[in-house]
Write an enzyme that holds these catalytic residues in place. Sequence first.
Site, PDB file in Angstrom:
ATOM      1  N   LYS A  15       0.836  -1.215   0.000  1.00  0.00           N
ATOM      2  CA  LYS A  15       0.000   0.000   0.000  1.00  0.00           C
ATOM      3  C   LYS A  15       0.869   1.264   0.000  1.00  0.00           C
ATOM      4  O   LYS A  15       0.653   2.171  -0.788  1.00  0.00           O
ATOM      5  CB  LYS A  15      -0.925   0.038   1.243  1.00  0.00           C
ATOM      6  N   ARG A  90      -9.642   1.591   8.600  1.00  0.00           N
ATOM      7  CA  ARG A  90      -9.252   0.227   8.928  1.00  0.00           C
ATOM      8  C   ARG A  90     -10.325  -0.500   9.719  1.00  0.00           C
ATOM      9  O   ARG A  90     -10.101  -1.644  10.126  1.00  0.00           O
ATOM     10  CB  ARG A  90      -7.998   0.288   9.788  1.00  0.00           C
ATOM     11  N   ARG A 129      12.007  -5.489   4.798  1.00  0.00           N
ATOM     12  CA  ARG A 129      11.733  -4.065   4.529  1.00  0.00           C
ATOM     13  C   ARG A 129      12.693  -3.150   5.287  1.00  0.00           C
ATOM     14  O   ARG A 129      12.989  -3.368   6.453  1.00  0.00           O
ATOM     15  CB  ARG A 129      10.300  -3.711   4.934  1.00  0.00           C
ATOM     16  N   ARG A 162      11.388  -1.378  10.982  1.00  0.00           N
ATOM     17  CA  ARG A 162      10.317  -1.041  11.914  1.00  0.00           C
ATOM     18  C   ARG A 162      10.210  -2.093  13.017  1.00  0.00           C
ATOM     19  O   ARG A 162      10.311  -3.286  12.749  1.00  0.00           O
ATOM     20  CB  ARG A 162       8.985  -0.936  11.152  1.00  0.00           C
ATOM     21  N   ARG A 173      -0.517  -8.550  13.357  1.00  0.00           N
ATOM     22  CA  ARG A 173      -1.083  -7.500  12.488  1.00  0.00           C
ATOM     23  C   ARG A 173      -1.967  -8.119  11.408  1.00  0.00           C
ATOM     24  O   ARG A 173      -3.020  -7.573  11.063  1.00  0.00           O
ATOM     25  CB  ARG A 173       0.047  -6.680  11.852  1.00  0.00           C
TER      26      ARG A 173
HETATM   27  P1  AP5 Z   1       4.874  -1.609   1.814  1.00  0.00           P
HETATM   28  O1  AP5 Z   1       4.516  -0.788   0.624  1.00  0.00           O
HETATM   29  O2  AP5 Z   1       5.641  -0.958   2.902  1.00  0.00           O
HETATM   30  O3  AP5 Z   1       3.558  -2.346   2.378  1.00  0.00           O
HETATM   31  P2  AP5 Z   1       2.300  -1.782   3.166  1.00  0.00           P
HETATM   32  O4  AP5 Z   1       1.091  -2.422   2.586  1.00  0.00           O
HETATM   33  O5  AP5 Z   1       2.341  -0.302   3.232  1.00  0.00           O
HETATM   34  O6  AP5 Z   1       2.590  -2.452   4.586  1.00  0.00           O
HETATM   35  P3  AP5 Z   1       2.554  -1.824   6.046  1.00  0.00           P
HETATM   36  O7  AP5 Z   1       3.300  -2.792   6.918  1.00  0.00           O
HETATM   37  O8  AP5 Z   1       3.015  -0.404   6.073  1.00  0.00           O
HETATM   38  O9  AP5 Z   1       1.062  -1.874   6.338  1.00  0.00           O
HETATM   39  P4  AP5 Z   1       0.378  -1.790   7.663  1.00  0.00           P
HETATM   40  O10 AP5 Z   1      -0.961  -1.488   7.204  1.00  0.00           O
HETATM   41  O11 AP5 Z   1       0.516  -3.002   8.529  1.00  0.00           O
HETATM   42  O12 AP5 Z   1       1.203  -0.671   8.489  1.00  0.00           O
HETATM   43  P5  AP5 Z   1       0.852   0.849   8.803  1.00  0.00           P
HETATM   44  O13 AP5 Z   1       2.102   1.603   8.827  1.00  0.00           O
HETATM   45  O14 AP5 Z   1      -0.267   1.307   7.965  1.00  0.00           O
HETATM   46  O15 AP5 Z   1       5.686  -2.889   1.279  1.00  0.00           O
HETATM   47  C1  AP5 Z   1       6.199  -3.853   2.170  1.00  0.00           C
HETATM   48  C2  AP5 Z   1       7.572  -4.347   1.676  1.00  0.00           C
HETATM   49  O16 AP5 Z   1       7.395  -5.061   0.455  1.00  0.00           O
HETATM   50  C3  AP5 Z   1       8.577  -3.222   1.353  1.00  0.00           C
HETATM   51  O17 AP5 Z   1       9.864  -3.683   1.682  1.00  0.00           O
HETATM   52  C4  AP5 Z   1       8.433  -3.027  -0.178  1.00  0.00           C
HETATM   53  O18 AP5 Z   1       9.642  -2.554  -0.768  1.00  0.00           O
HETATM   54  C5  AP5 Z   1       8.101  -4.444  -0.627  1.00  0.00           C
HETATM   55  N1  AP5 Z   1       7.200  -4.494  -1.786  1.00  0.00           N
HETATM   56  C6  AP5 Z   1       6.111  -3.707  -2.014  1.00  0.00           C
HETATM   57  N2  AP5 Z   1       5.483  -4.095  -3.137  1.00  0.00           N
HETATM   58  C7  AP5 Z   1       6.189  -5.153  -3.629  1.00  0.00           C
HETATM   59  C8  AP5 Z   1       6.023  -5.997  -4.778  1.00  0.00           C
HETATM   60  N3  AP5 Z   1       5.009  -5.817  -5.647  1.00  0.00           N
HETATM   61  N4  AP5 Z   1       6.927  -6.988  -4.977  1.00  0.00           N
HETATM   62  C9  AP5 Z   1       7.960  -7.190  -4.104  1.00  0.00           C
HETATM   63  N5  AP5 Z   1       8.168  -6.417  -3.001  1.00  0.00           N
HETATM   64  C10 AP5 Z   1       7.281  -5.423  -2.759  1.00  0.00           C
HETATM   65  O19 AP5 Z   1       0.278   0.719  10.292  1.00  0.00           O
HETATM   66  C11 AP5 Z   1       1.145   0.419  11.369  1.00  0.00           C
HETATM   67  C12 AP5 Z   1       0.361   0.410  12.678  1.00  0.00           C
HETATM   68  O20 AP5 Z   1      -0.198   1.717  12.924  1.00  0.00           O
HETATM   69  C13 AP5 Z   1      -0.844  -0.535  12.726  1.00  0.00           C
HETATM   70  O21 AP5 Z   1      -0.463  -1.847  13.083  1.00  0.00           O
HETATM   71  C14 AP5 Z   1      -1.692   0.145  13.808  1.00  0.00           C
HETATM   72  O22 AP5 Z   1      -1.175  -0.114  15.086  1.00  0.00           O
HETATM   73  C15 AP5 Z   1      -1.472   1.620  13.516  1.00  0.00           C
HETATM   74  N6  AP5 Z   1      -2.469   2.153  12.559  1.00  0.00           N
HETATM   75  C16 AP5 Z   1      -2.224   2.617  11.304  1.00  0.00           C
HETATM   76  N7  AP5 Z   1      -3.362   3.020  10.729  1.00  0.00           N
HETATM   77  C17 AP5 Z   1      -4.355   2.803  11.635  1.00  0.00           C
HETATM   78  C18 AP5 Z   1      -5.764   2.984  11.603  1.00  0.00           C
HETATM   79  N8  AP5 Z   1      -6.388   3.479  10.528  1.00  0.00           N
HETATM   80  N9  AP5 Z   1      -6.476   2.640  12.713  1.00  0.00           N
HETATM   81  C19 AP5 Z   1      -5.866   2.155  13.818  1.00  0.00           C
HETATM   82  N10 AP5 Z   1      -4.538   1.926  13.892  1.00  0.00           N
HETATM   83  C20 AP5 Z   1      -3.787   2.250  12.811  1.00  0.00           C
HETATM   84 MG    MG Z   2       2.619   1.099   4.798  1.00  0.00          MG
END
Ligand code: AP5
Ligand code: MG
Length: 216
Positions: A15, A90, A129, A162, A173
Amino acid sequence: MAKFLVLLGPPGVGKGTQAKILSDRTGLAHISSGDLFRENLKNQTELGKLAQTYMGRGELVPDDVTIAMIRERLAQPDCSAGAILDGFPRTPSQADALAVMLDEFNGHVDAVPFIIGAEDVLVERLSDRWTCRANGHIFNQKSNPPDKAGVCDVDGSELYQRDDDKAETVKRRIQVYLEQTSPLISYYRDQGKLIEVDGMQTIEQVTQMLLSALKM
Ligand code: AP5
Ligand code: MG
């Protein structure tokens, strides 16, 4: 009317990677709720300290503080034409709140790309990552390595892993995603807004599928 895209999908599916590319190509703002929480933590705000107690365990931060943080971000001038939302909403109640907020800001959810990925690949991607300390640029030691190990190609800042990318936290998660976020799939499908995209292709292929599905 301002157009908002909601990127939906499990942790590690891409994402953030795709949101940054789409934002660069379209000029739409990129709003990542996870990045906003991490920014608050870096600045040691009360919100950041509170969020950390949930993020460290792989749990969701409570809806009320999350919605308030996003409301403040949506009110900024760079969102007047719309934005790409990454990681928000979410939960169904966050999605209901988003609809009300966008109404107020004269916008609407235009489309919801749902990026799909297999669990074993997600865990592996997250363990490989590396994230940029200054601006959250995203790398992967296998699929998208930086030119120089440990240094961001874009802004030269340090890359770090991270805390919540440890395998056991990632598993939690993913479980939280399945329990609390996956109901949004039918929520947006029922509104005719869901666009399914295979996230198991290369980064460039996923971008092409998104651009063509979104007619951008
Ligand atoms: P990446 O693009 O970083 O993936 P992502 O989907 O963004 O994954 P996240 O881990 O950031 O998602 P998340 O939703 O768990 O975390 P968030 O920060 O939102 O890609 C991942 C890896 O793969 C990278 O190394 C990339 O280079 C590689 N890659 C990407 N595409 C690829 C491909 N096609 N092929 C090969 N490699 C690829 O949330 C973190 C925490 O914050 C949550 O757990 C929660 O505690 C809190 N939080 C955030 N938002 C909310 C909300 N709305 N409500 C409540 N709590 C929240
Ligand atoms: Mg992300």
